[in-house]
Design a protein around this motif. Structure first.
Motif, PDB file in Angstrom:
ATOM      1  N   UNK A  87     -16.256   2.711   1.447  1.00 55.56           N
ATOM      2  CA  UNK A  87     -15.668   1.462   1.942  1.00 55.56           C
ATOM      3  C   UNK A  87     -16.031   1.331   3.415  1.00 55.56           C
ATOM      4  N   UNK A  88     -16.599   0.216   3.810  1.00 56.81           N
ATOM      5  CA  UNK A  88     -16.831  -0.028   5.229  1.00 56.81           C
ATOM      6  C   UNK A  88     -15.825  -1.044   5.714  1.00 56.81           C
ATOM      7  N   UNK A 108      -3.203   8.160  -2.826  1.00 56.65           N
ATOM      8  CA  UNK A 108      -4.426   8.936  -3.033  1.00 56.65           C
ATOM      9  C   UNK A 108      -4.369   9.673  -4.362  1.00 56.65           C
ATOM     10  N   UNK A 116      -3.622   0.373  -4.534  1.00 55.33           N
ATOM     11  CA  UNK A 116      -4.319   1.461  -5.220  1.00 55.33           C
ATOM     12  C   UNK A 116      -4.810   1.007  -6.602  1.00 55.33           C
ATOM     13  N   UNK A 151      -8.632   0.928  -7.973  1.00 55.90           N
ATOM     14  CA  UNK A 151      -9.076   1.534  -9.240  1.00 55.90           C
ATOM     15  C   UNK A 151      -9.802   0.513 -10.100  1.00 55.90           C
ATOM     16  N   UNK A 199      -3.795  -1.361   6.226  1.00 51.12           N
ATOM     17  CA  UNK A 199      -3.628   0.051   6.569  1.00 51.12           C
ATOM     18  C   UNK A 199      -4.969   0.721   6.353  1.00 51.12           C
ATOM     19  N   UNK A 200      -5.411   1.490   7.323  1.00 52.63           N
ATOM     20  CA  UNK A 200      -6.734   2.098   7.172  1.00 52.63           C
ATOM     21  C   UNK A 200      -6.775   3.127   6.044  1.00 52.63           C
ATOM     22  N   UNK A 201      -5.593   3.651   5.690  1.00 51.48           N
ATOM     23  CA  UNK A 201      -5.541   4.645   4.619  1.00 51.48           C
ATOM     24  C   UNK A 201      -5.990   4.073   3.278  1.00 51.48           C
ATOM     25  N   UNK A 232      -8.611   2.796   2.553  1.00 49.69           N
ATOM     26  CA  UNK A 232      -9.968   3.280   2.321  1.00 49.69           C
ATOM     27  C   UNK A 232      -9.980   4.461   1.351  1.00 49.69           C
ATOM     28  N   UNK A 233      -8.973   5.303   1.469  1.00 48.73           N
ATOM     29  CA  UNK A 233      -8.890   6.488   0.619  1.00 48.73           C
ATOM     30  C   UNK A 233      -8.472   6.175  -0.810  1.00 48.73           C
ATOM     31  N   UNK A 234      -8.059   4.933  -1.075  1.00 52.13           N
ATOM     32  CA  UNK A 234      -7.667   4.584  -2.439  1.00 52.13           C
ATOM     33  C   UNK A 234      -8.900   4.398  -3.322  1.00 52.13           C
ATOM     34  N   UNK A 235     -10.019   4.073  -2.693  1.00 51.24           N
ATOM     35  CA  UNK A 235     -11.227   3.774  -3.451  1.00 51.24           C
ATOM     36  C   UNK A 235     -12.010   5.049  -3.736  1.00 51.24           C
ATOM     37  N   UNK A 236     -12.675   5.068  -4.861  1.00 52.10           N
ATOM     38  CA  UNK A 236     -13.529   6.201  -5.191  1.00 52.10           C
ATOM     39  C   UNK A 236     -14.984   5.912  -4.831  1.00 52.10           C
ATOM     40  N   UNK A 267     -12.182  11.540   4.750  1.00 48.74           N
ATOM     41  CA  UNK A 267     -10.784  11.322   4.382  1.00 48.74           C
ATOM     42  C   UNK A 267     -10.355  12.562   3.593  1.00 48.74           C
ATOM     43  N   UNK A 291       0.811  -1.219   0.000  1.00 48.59           N
ATOM     44  CA  UNK A 291       0.000   0.000   0.000  1.00 48.59           C
ATOM     45  C   UNK A 291       0.839   1.261   0.000  1.00 48.59           C
ATOM     46  N   UNK A 329       2.088   0.850  -6.193  1.00 52.07           N
ATOM     47  CA  UNK A 329       1.163   0.780  -5.067  1.00 52.07           C
ATOM     48  C   UNK A 329       0.025  -0.118  -5.540  1.00 52.07           C
ATOM     49  N   UNK A 385      -6.355  11.224   7.113  1.00 49.45           N
ATOM     50  CA  UNK A 385      -6.040  10.306   6.020  1.00 49.45           C
ATOM     51  C   UNK A 385      -6.788   8.994   6.138  1.00 49.45           C
TER      52      UNK A 385
END
Lengths: 377, 318
Positions: A101-102, B137, A69, A73, A90-92, A94-98, B107, A58, A66, B98
């Motif tokens: 995400x739960x 990101x 990511x 996508x 890694x909780x981050x 979640x931010x990779x998805x558009x 986020x 990640x 990555x 983040x």
């Protein structure tokens, strides 16, 4: 080949797929299924992916990809409109998805196991197998009201999270000497001395008296006094000695980082050691850690994790190791491993997933499912 | 250097000046002002057609104004036919938001990444992202520079007892960063973990590791109100540490931070100039500064020349 055998038009579709042994095929199958539903006019396509594969990759290391990511996508592109997953590495991520995400947590189930199945758990200490998993360890320790300990330094494993490989880019011929600080010097003649200095300070050069002297000389030639005065002007009354400029003097090449021998920070003597992590794949580091903990006086050693991948000869290694019990959830199938190793115990978390799906479908709040989750978990 | 234009936003002009000084070029002319209704207005004062444009703007001070200004500057350059627009953001704004760490948490770092991309940015150079996953990101190249070599240099040059010191993380999340520094210095590490009830508020602290009769060096990537590091310092003193230092990449020092540091038992608090430290240094004797502008200048130069930047990931440029 995927064939959806009933009508999905204007329906909400849930696709359950987890990253199992044959990971690339399961991903591809998920993508194909999602896309099949999308092109068949499904209204919502919700991916239920208890274990999201590739989540260890990640972050960018060197020129690496990555992958996590990329996967995010691909899933969004294939038509998934919502993801339900569990204990992301890694909780981050979640931010990779558009899409929403739960990220559900299995920790209440594992904590429940500790409280019910480990007699005398109050005399336990939560151990982070490496500094990276400290956060997770504190979240367990906080809820059990016990202490923590951290293990550091270990034999290198396949998924080592460090960026420490030697780099050979220093001399690929694409490094030009930096220019002089502007407006401070006649640029013509000193550019020669600059470039020769640069050569000496390139990677591989030994920081010796010669380099140091050259650095001092070069610094002088670059007009250091004027640099200083400029600094003191813009910093007002601040003493310039309080500012360290990394540009003025040399920094010796750093030796390649090496991990120190394995050690434990914190007290585990006479206690039950419980190692917590988000996944167990390659167990060698756990085994090494367990030996260390035994040596330091831990009288029982448990390993708790959400995702029990237990690949390769993990069952055999666990069977032969000092670990007393390995507790994982059923996000990943591991029945074969259980046959080979009786120390592996499973906690069922399917009720959490079904409750999440039910609430999602009835448009209810999911926060009830997170009521016993701390910020660190 | 041909075909390069470096513009500075209004957040940290000093940093931009140092960068261009190192590159031997002049800062591009740009006027940023506010209309009476407080909308930001940017005028790029020279041609950028076909140029390689770099915009230096840090996430500090009036964060939202500065972010908006950066977005507008990027867009202004992009629609004025710049060949490539690179944002140089020493301290990435909203980096702490983040992850969705509780229900309905935004986020925001991802939102900022999307906004920068939408504005027309092609590349971003930043330093010590709060979580390196923020790189993911973006859908474009991110160069995340490390302050670690500069921090190591500072420790070796300014703390005479560094060989027997102990590196301490003020929270469990920073344990990895701290062990990386401890390994490089070949010293031990310890960590403090805490039960935090709300953001920016600390409660019970537990020290794991032994700091008795040693110099303790707290290391973290950023400190804002400094509540955590000040309490950590007290805890370390209580546990028998002889001296306590704190080293931070991004010294935001907002709100009560300066007063807290002045009243705390630090030997020194070190921060890099990704955020302007001049004011802070005048107000507080204990604050020291590491100037990292040269690292950015070098990254910028290498990026412009199409050279490898990986050298910078292990080294401070000479």
């Amino acid at each position: 080949m995927v064939e959806i055998q009933e009508s999905v038009r204007s329906r909400t579709v849930y696709i359950l797929q987890t990253g199992s042994k044959d990971v690339n095929n399961s991903i591809m199958e998920l993508l194909v299924m999602a896309y099949a539903c999308k092109t068949s006019s499904a209204r919502n396509i919700i991916g239920v992916i208890p274990y999201l594969p590739y989540s260890k990759q990640s972050k960018m290391r060197k020129r690496g990809c990555i992958v996590s990511k990329l996967l995010a996508k691909m899933m969004c592109k294939a038509g998934l409109t919502h993801i339900i997953t569990m204990d992301l590495h890694q909780k981050e991520i979640q931010g990779f998805f558009d899409c929403p995400v739960d990220n559900l947590r299995a920790s209440p189930f594992l904590l429940n196991y500790i409280v019910e199945q480990i007699p005398d758990y109050r005399n336990s200490v939560i151990v982070a197998k490496d500094p990276a998993s400290c956060k997770r360890a504190t979240s367990y320790a906080e809820r059990l009201r016990v202490g923590i300990a951290v293990i550091h330094g270990e034999a290198k494993t396949r998924f080592d999270d460090d960026y420490e490989d030697a780099d050979e880019d220093g001399d690929d011929g694409r490094t030009s000497p930096p220019p002089l600080p502007a407006r401070q010097q006649g640029r013509l003649h000193s550019s020669v001395s600059m470039s020769s200095f640069m050569e000496r300070s390139e990677p591989g050069a030994e920081p010796g008296p010669v380099t140091a002297a050259a650095a001092a000389a070069a610094a002088l030639r670059r007009g250091r006094p004027r640099l200083r005065s400029a600094a003191s002007v813009c910093f007002g009354e601040v003493d310039p000695s309080r500012i360290m400029s990394v540009g003025v003097t040399g920094v010796p090449m750093q030796a390649a980082k090496e991990k120190p021998p394995i050690s434990v920070v914190g007290d585990v003597g006479g206690r039950i050691a419980i190692m917590v992590d988000d996944m167990i794949d390659d167990v060698r580091s756990f085994v090494a850690a367990a030996e260390m903990l035994k040596e330091r006086g831990a009288y029982k050693i448990y390993v708790m994790a959400t995702h029990g991948l237990l690949s390769a000869d993990a069952p055999r290694l666990i069977e032969e190791s000092a670990i007393d019990e390995v507790v994982v959830t059923n996000t990943v199938p591991h029945d074969v491993q259980k046959i080979h190793c009786h120390k592996i115990k499973t906690v069922d978390v399917s009720i959490l997933l079904s409750e999440a799906i039910r609430r999602l479908h009835n448009k209810e709040s999911l926060s009830y499912l997170f009521r016993n989750i701390t910020m660190e978990d | 250097m041909p075909n390069i234009k470096v513009f500075s936003g209004s957040s940290h002009p000093d940093f931009a000046a140092k960068v261009v000084d190192r590159l031997g070029i002049d800062l591009g002319r740009v006027v940023t002002k506010k209309f009476s209704n407080l909308e930001t207005c940017v005028e790029i004062g020279e041609s950028v057609r076909g140029e390689d444009v770099y915009i230096v703007q840090s996430g500090c001070g009036e964060i939202n104004d500065n972010l908006m200004e950066l977005l507008i500057m990027i867009n202004a350059c992009k629609i004025a036919s710049a060949a490539r627009v690179t944002a140089v953001v020493p301290c990435f704004p909203y980096a702490r938001q983040d992850k969705k760490d509780k229900s309905r948490a935004p986020v925001s770092a991802k939102l900022v990444a999307n906004m920068l991309t939408a504005a027309g940015m092609d590349h971003i150079i930043t330093m010590d992202l709060h979580a390196s996953q923020i790189q993911g990101f973006f859908d474009l190249p991110v160069d995340n520079l490390y302050a670690e070599p500069a921090v190591l240099k500072w420790i070796k040059e300014n703390i005479s007892e560094w060989k027997t010191s102990i590196i301490v993380s003020p929270d469990a999340g920073g344990a990895k960063r701290v062990t990386s520094i401890a390994d490089s210095l070949k010293v031990d590490f310890a960590l403090i973990h805490k039960e935090r009830k709300k953001a920016n508020e600390v409660s019970d602290m537990v020290l794991v590791g032994n700091v008795t009769d040693r110099v303790a060096i707290l290391v973290d990537d950023m400190a804002d109100t400094c509540g955590t590091i000040v309490k950590a310092a007290d805890k370390l003193k209580e546990a028998g540490a002889t001296k306590v230092y704190a080293i931070l990449t991004h010294g935001i020092f907002s709100g009560p931070a300066i007063a807290r540091i002045n009243g705390a038992c630090f030997e020194a608090v070190v921060a890099t100039n990704t955020i302007p430290q001049d004011e802070h240094m005048i107000q507080c004797d204990k604050i020291r500064c590491i100037d990292v502008a040269m690292i950015f200048a070098e990254a910028l130069r290498r990026t412009h020349n199409g050279e490898s930047v990986s050298y910078l990931f292990a080294n401070v440029p000479y």
